[in-house]
Design an enzyme around this catalytic site. Sequence first.
Site, PDB file in Angstrom:
ATOM      1  N   HIS A 155    -104.548 -59.301 -86.160  1.00 19.34           N
ATOM      2  CA  HIS A 155    -104.308 -60.716 -86.481  1.00 19.34           C
ATOM      3  C   HIS A 155    -105.624 -61.428 -86.800  1.00 19.34           C
ATOM      4  O   HIS A 155    -106.115 -62.227 -86.002  1.00 19.34           O
ATOM      5  CB  HIS A 155    -103.568 -61.357 -85.304  1.00 19.34           C
ATOM      6  CG  HIS A 155    -103.165 -62.788 -85.516  1.00 19.34           C
ATOM      7  ND1 HIS A 155    -102.902 -63.335 -86.761  1.00 19.34           N
ATOM      8  CD2 HIS A 155    -102.967 -63.804 -84.611  1.00 19.34           C
ATOM      9  CE1 HIS A 155    -102.589 -64.605 -86.614  1.00 19.34           C
ATOM     10  NE2 HIS A 155    -102.623 -64.921 -85.334  1.00 19.34           N
TER      11      HIS A 155
ATOM     12  N   CYS B 192    -103.440 -70.523 -87.657  1.00 15.19           N
ATOM     13  CA  CYS B 192    -103.039 -69.133 -87.963  1.00 15.19           C
ATOM     14  C   CYS B 192    -102.077 -69.073 -89.147  1.00 15.19           C
ATOM     15  O   CYS B 192    -101.707 -67.976 -89.584  1.00 15.19           O
ATOM     16  CB  CYS B 192    -102.395 -68.495 -86.750  1.00 15.19           C
ATOM     17  SG  CYS B 192    -103.418 -68.578 -85.273  1.00 15.19           S
TER      18      CYS B 192
HETATM   19  N1  COA Z   1    -103.528 -54.902 -77.971  1.00 16.12           N
HETATM   20  C1  COA Z   1    -103.875 -53.634 -77.667  1.00 16.12           C
HETATM   21  N2  COA Z   1    -105.112 -53.268 -77.279  1.00 16.12           N
HETATM   22  C2  COA Z   1    -106.045 -54.239 -77.226  1.00 16.12           C
HETATM   23  C3  COA Z   1    -105.767 -55.569 -77.542  1.00 16.12           C
HETATM   24  C4  COA Z   1    -104.448 -55.895 -77.927  1.00 16.12           C
HETATM   25  N3  COA Z   1    -104.121 -57.137 -78.217  1.00 16.12           N
HETATM   26  N4  COA Z   1    -106.877 -56.308 -77.397  1.00 16.12           N
HETATM   27  C5  COA Z   1    -107.856 -55.455 -77.015  1.00 16.12           C
HETATM   28  N5  COA Z   1    -107.351 -54.211 -76.909  1.00 16.12           N
HETATM   29  C6  COA Z   1    -108.058 -53.034 -76.440  1.00 16.12           C
HETATM   30  C7  COA Z   1    -109.443 -52.868 -77.042  1.00 16.12           C
HETATM   31  O1  COA Z   1    -109.407 -52.009 -78.158  1.00 16.12           O
HETATM   32  C8  COA Z   1    -110.223 -52.246 -75.900  1.00 16.12           C
HETATM   33  O2  COA Z   1    -109.903 -50.868 -75.846  1.00 16.12           O
HETATM   34  P1  COA Z   1    -111.024 -49.775 -75.431  1.00 16.12           P
HETATM   35  O3  COA Z   1    -111.464 -50.155 -74.043  1.00 16.12           O
HETATM   36  O4  COA Z   1    -110.296 -48.490 -75.527  1.00 16.12           O
HETATM   37  O5  COA Z   1    -112.115 -49.951 -76.443  1.00 16.12           O
HETATM   38  C9  COA Z   1    -109.621 -52.874 -74.666  1.00 16.12           C
HETATM   39  O6  COA Z   1    -108.266 -53.254 -75.043  1.00 16.12           O
HETATM   40  C10 COA Z   1    -110.364 -54.101 -74.156  1.00 16.12           C
HETATM   41  O7  COA Z   1    -110.663 -54.904 -75.278  1.00 16.12           O
HETATM   42  P2  COA Z   1    -111.384 -56.303 -75.163  1.00 16.12           P
HETATM   43  O8  COA Z   1    -111.814 -56.684 -76.541  1.00 16.12           O
HETATM   44  O9  COA Z   1    -112.426 -56.261 -74.082  1.00 16.12           O
HETATM   45  O10 COA Z   1    -110.195 -57.242 -74.704  1.00 16.12           O
HETATM   46  P3  COA Z   1    -110.308 -58.716 -74.240  1.00 16.12           P
HETATM   47  O11 COA Z   1    -109.843 -58.750 -72.834  1.00 16.12           O
HETATM   48  O12 COA Z   1    -111.633 -59.319 -74.558  1.00 16.12           O
HETATM   49  O13 COA Z   1    -109.239 -59.446 -75.170  1.00 16.12           O
HETATM   50  C11 COA Z   1    -107.107 -60.479 -75.364  1.00 16.12           C
HETATM   51  C12 COA Z   1    -107.880 -59.193 -75.026  1.00 16.12           C
HETATM   52  C13 COA Z   1    -105.619 -60.175 -75.278  1.00 16.12           C
HETATM   53  C14 COA Z   1    -107.459 -61.582 -74.359  1.00 16.12           C
HETATM   54  C15 COA Z   1    -107.505 -60.930 -76.802  1.00 16.12           C
HETATM   55  O14 COA Z   1    -107.175 -59.916 -77.710  1.00 16.12           O
HETATM   56  C16 COA Z   1    -106.793 -62.205 -77.196  1.00 16.12           C
HETATM   57  O15 COA Z   1    -107.254 -63.298 -76.858  1.00 16.12           O
HETATM   58  N6  COA Z   1    -105.681 -62.106 -77.927  1.00 16.12           N
HETATM   59  C17 COA Z   1    -104.941 -63.280 -78.381  1.00 16.12           C
HETATM   60  C18 COA Z   1    -105.498 -63.793 -79.671  1.00 16.12           C
HETATM   61  C19 COA Z   1    -104.888 -65.111 -80.048  1.00 16.12           C
HETATM   62  O16 COA Z   1    -104.684 -65.992 -79.231  1.00 16.12           O
HETATM   63  N7  COA Z   1    -104.594 -65.300 -81.332  1.00 16.12           N
HETATM   64  C20 COA Z   1    -104.037 -66.511 -81.831  1.00 16.12           C
HETATM   65  C21 COA Z   1    -102.597 -66.515 -81.575  1.00 16.12           C
HETATM   66  S1  COA Z   1    -101.846 -68.101 -81.765  1.00 16.12           S
END
Ligand code: COA
Length: 385
Positions: free
Chosen positions: A333, A83
């Site tokens: 991100h 990242c």
């Molecule tokens: N913040 C706010 N809203 C979020 C979000 C976030 N981080 N991630 C998803 N959403 C919203 C989506 O827009 C969606 O909204 P909707 O239902 O109104 O359309 C809903 O939440 C579900 O989204 P979805 O894509 O199904 O979520 P998910 O459960 O597949 O993924 C996480 C959510 C947190 C697991 C994923 O964003 C993630 O893995 N984040 C971390 C990424 C990471 O590790 N980066 C590297 C860092 S070192």
Amino acid sequence: MRDVAIIGIGMMHWGELWEKSIRDLCVEASLACIEDAGVDHIDAMTIGSMSSGLFTGQEHLASMVPDYLGRKHLPATRVESACASGGLAVRTAFLEVASGMSDYVLAVGVEKMTDVSGGMATYALATASDQDYEAFHGVTFPGLYAMMARAHMERFGTTREQLAQVPVKNHANGSKNPHAQFPFTVTTEQVIGSVMVADPLTLLDCSPITDGAAAVLLAPAEKARKLGKHPTTVITGIGQATDTIALAQRKDLLQMGAVEEATLRALSMAGRSIKDISFAEVHDCFSIAEIMVIEAMGVVPAGQGGPATLDGYTAIEGAFPVNPSGGLKSKGHPVGATGVAQIIEAVTQLRGAAGERQVAGATAALTQNMGGSGGSSVVHIVEVQ
Ligand code: COA
């Protein structure tokens, strides 16, 4: 070494961009950057991307990006540090200009993450953790940061409300950023009550999965001053450092050695202390990350990140604003693009062009980009000179 300035910046609205391919993202950000600079001359390119192969099937970006930008035969280098790939692309471009090798070097950061399933995105991201000692056993980045959050709560008494204030603040800032993926505000109750991802971190504690690119054009400061289109923003310090890739190998789970070292190196090169910095863009991939990073950078003492955040110390109008752009949490991100976009926010603020999220009187910015759970970090100091 020559002084190096940032003469152009370009990015697009980030989010789930189904209609745009990875090449579209790179070209759009680069063209916006060239237009902003008012200089249509590039000697070389650096491209930061963490895992374009796993996310899109497309590798060899060092050929594809110059090609589709209409700059065939340009020397181009792709760099990767998870990242922190974007920050590393800017550092690599800086070295090329500072050394006198090239005058105009374009640094592009990109990641197109939403074309794969959530499971595949999690797998691709987890390749930046230790395969043998972390990923193989099923731990993901939300899991690793959740362990740090628990340890921080145990040792320092950091509360759930203090953690939640990071997304509350950053979404408030991001609601004023036209590039942000999630420009909505959230409350403490919403953060704590959102779906659990890895205890204690909920959905709203996590940065999202994002498509996006960002580009900056670097040139010798001497040439930049003659352009006169924008205030001259100079990279006065750069620090890069590494740490153990696996969390379990660290002597202290709560010490971010790469962030500490990279910050010290950047400040020392700039001849500055943290007190001289007007604001910082930091790597808030999870709420706990911002709290630990501001402690590692010396903005607040160890253990004080939570209370300081809740007290408004890091709000835009606070003593040390952190993430006026909305950070990774609200802006999004796209991992390889984040470090470049942090520099764009630094330049936007230093030009006094950040509108409603402007940090009053900003003259010196710090950007902190991080790979994995802190296995690498790149810090830049940018000043108006
Ligand atoms: N913040 C706010 N809203 C979020 C979000 C976030 N981080 N991630 C998803 N959403 C919203 C989506 O827009 C969606 O909204 P909707 O239902 O109104 O359309 C809903 O939440 C579900 O989204 P979805 O894509 O199904 O979520 P998910 O459960 O597949 O993924 C996480 C959510 C947190 C697991 C994923 O964003 C993630 O893995 N984040 C971390 C990424 C990471 O590790 N980066 C590297 C860092 S070192």
